[in-house]
Scaffold this motif. Structure first.
Motif, mmCIF file in Angstrom:
data_model
loop_
_atom_site.group_PDB
_atom_site.id
_atom_site.type_symbol
_atom_site.label_atom_id
_atom_site.label_comp_id
_atom_site.label_asym_id
_atom_site.label_seq_id
_atom_site.Cartn_x
_atom_site.Cartn_y
_atom_site.Cartn_z
ATOM 1 N N MET A 175 0.846 -1.197 0.000
ATOM 2 C CA MET A 175 0.000 0.000 0.000
ATOM 3 C C MET A 175 0.881 1.247 0.000
ATOM 4 O O MET A 175 1.824 1.338 0.791
ATOM 5 N N GLY A 176 0.584 2.183 -0.879
ATOM 6 C CA GLY A 176 1.262 3.467 -0.786
ATOM 7 C C GLY A 176 2.040 3.931 -1.994
ATOM 8 O O GLY A 176 2.706 4.970 -1.938
ATOM 9 N N VAL A 177 1.980 3.215 -3.107
ATOM 10 C CA VAL A 177 2.710 3.675 -4.290
ATOM 11 C C VAL A 177 1.982 4.865 -4.919
ATOM 12 O O VAL A 177 0.801 4.779 -5.244
ATOM 13 N N ALA A 178 2.701 5.964 -5.066
ATOM 14 C CA ALA A 178 2.145 7.152 -5.721
ATOM 15 C C ALA A 178 2.883 7.456 -7.019
ATOM 16 O O ALA A 178 2.299 7.911 -7.998
ATOM 17 N N ASN A 179 4.198 7.189 -7.023
ATOM 18 C CA ASN A 179 5.030 7.426 -8.200
ATOM 19 C C ASN A 179 6.369 6.711 -8.001
ATOM 20 O O ASN A 179 6.554 5.988 -7.030
ATOM 21 N N ARG A 180 7.297 6.944 -8.903
ATOM 22 C CA ARG A 180 8.586 6.258 -8.850
ATOM 23 C C ARG A 180 9.426 6.624 -7.626
ATOM 24 O O ARG A 180 10.348 5.887 -7.253
ATOM 25 N N LYS A 181 9.146 7.765 -7.023
ATOM 26 C CA LYS A 181 9.922 8.199 -5.867
ATOM 27 C C LYS A 181 9.382 7.639 -4.552
ATOM 28 O O LYS A 181 9.986 7.834 -3.502
ATOM 29 N N SER A 182 8.259 6.943 -4.606
ATOM 30 C CA SER A 182 7.641 6.420 -3.393
ATOM 31 C C SER A 182 8.494 5.324 -2.754
ATOM 32 O O SER A 182 9.049 4.471 -3.441
ATOM 33 N N VAL A 183 8.552 5.352 -1.427
ATOM 34 C CA VAL A 183 9.224 4.275 -0.706
ATOM 35 C C VAL A 183 8.548 2.942 -1.036
ATOM 36 O O VAL A 183 9.216 1.922 -1.213
ATOM 37 N N ALA A 184 7.222 2.970 -1.118
ATOM 38 C CA ALA A 184 6.473 1.747 -1.415
ATOM 39 C C ALA A 184 6.902 1.145 -2.751
ATOM 40 O O ALA A 184 7.007 -0.082 -2.887
#
Length: 279
Positions: free
Chosen positions: A24-33
């Motif tokens: 849970m938590g992917v927003a874009n390529r910079k996301s920790v997820a």
């Protein structure tokens, strides 16, 4: 001589191959997820992704192309329940869960902590902290007996950082819940709940926090190596915690700050501050 034998080429050290994980938590390529999910996939694991809205699914469509993506807004219990039903109906068995979601309403700018409104605080703790408990409870029958759950905390919840607003107490609640989840799940499983407590990171979400960039630049000065913590370093620690290699670690928050917390009184930094004060 060492008792440790060299591992053969292609050896699955983390043991992710053939297993499924929820992220849970992917927003874009910079996301920790995204960084964590990428490590899982590179090691042969399968990732099921959840995003908070249809618009977020659209914005991540290219990044998550060909992958299973489910919409689940954790503010809505019915959507959490629907996620559980969907996974159960498909007989999905999860070896791990990555909880990398957080939200705070800074639309009015950064204000003193005592001016935090009830609405702001309760929304932030619901999304950023309680959601971990809510999702794990809903999915309890989907996890393997020894599944690992990893959330993302911060390097210290005792630092009254003005650039982080009221989120430190929220993250403190998140990290405290790890012990209680580990204990309550031990009634019927060997599941582990841990946190990677990250130093300041350069992500899209952090860039939107008023004053965060200046704190990030300061962190680079304080860290002994002179470089800020990288998202990949946090992701690698999370991957280790998700794996069976960390089976003896439970209800812990592992700090990944590249040594920042040991170096606040660096002579050069103290000298620069005192010189500025004299000027």
């Amino acid at each position: 001589m060492s008792d440790i034998k060299p591992t053969p080429a292609g050896f699955d050290f983390l043991g992710f191959a053939g297993k499924k994980y929820l992220v849970m938590g992917v927003a874009n390529r910079k996301s920790v997820a995204w960084a964590i999910a990428s490590l899982i996939e590179q090691a042969g694991g399968e990732v099921i992704y959840t995003v908070r809205s249809e618009s977020r699914r659209d914005s991540t469509a290219k990044l998550l192309s060909g992958r299973r993506v489910i919409v689940c807004d954790v503010e809505d219990q019915s959507q959490i329940d629907a996620l559980a039903i969907t996974l159960a109906d498909e007989n999905v068995v999860l070896a791990g869960f990555v909880h990398a979601i957080a939200f705070a309403d800074y639309s009015d700018g950064m204000r003193p902590f005592h001016e935090t409104t009830r609405t702001q605080f309760l929304q932030a703790i619901d999304i950023s902290a309680f959601s971990l408990t809510a999702v794990c409870h809903a999915l309890k029958d989907c996890f393997t007996r020894d599944a690992s759950v990893v959330t993302i905390g911060i390097s210290t919840t005792r630092m009254a950082s003005e650039s982080y607003g009221y989120m430190a107490p929220i993250k403190a609640a998140l990290e405290s819940s790890l012990a209680f989840l580990t204990k309550s799940f031990s009634r019927f499983s060997e599941m582990r709940f841990n946190s990677v407590s990250a130093g300041l990171l350069k992500t899209s979400a952090s860039a939107g926090i008023p004053g965060y960039v200046d704190s990030y630049l300061f962190a680079e000065k304080v860290i002994p190596r002179g470089r800020a913590v990288q998202t990949g370093e946090v992701a690698a620690t999370a991957a280790f915690l998700l794996s069976s290699r960390s089976s003896g670690i439970a209800a812990q928050s592992l700090v990944v700050d590249a040594g920042m917390s040991i170096n606040y009184f660096d002579a050069d930094i103290v000298g620069a501050v005192t010189a500025a004060a004299v000027d």
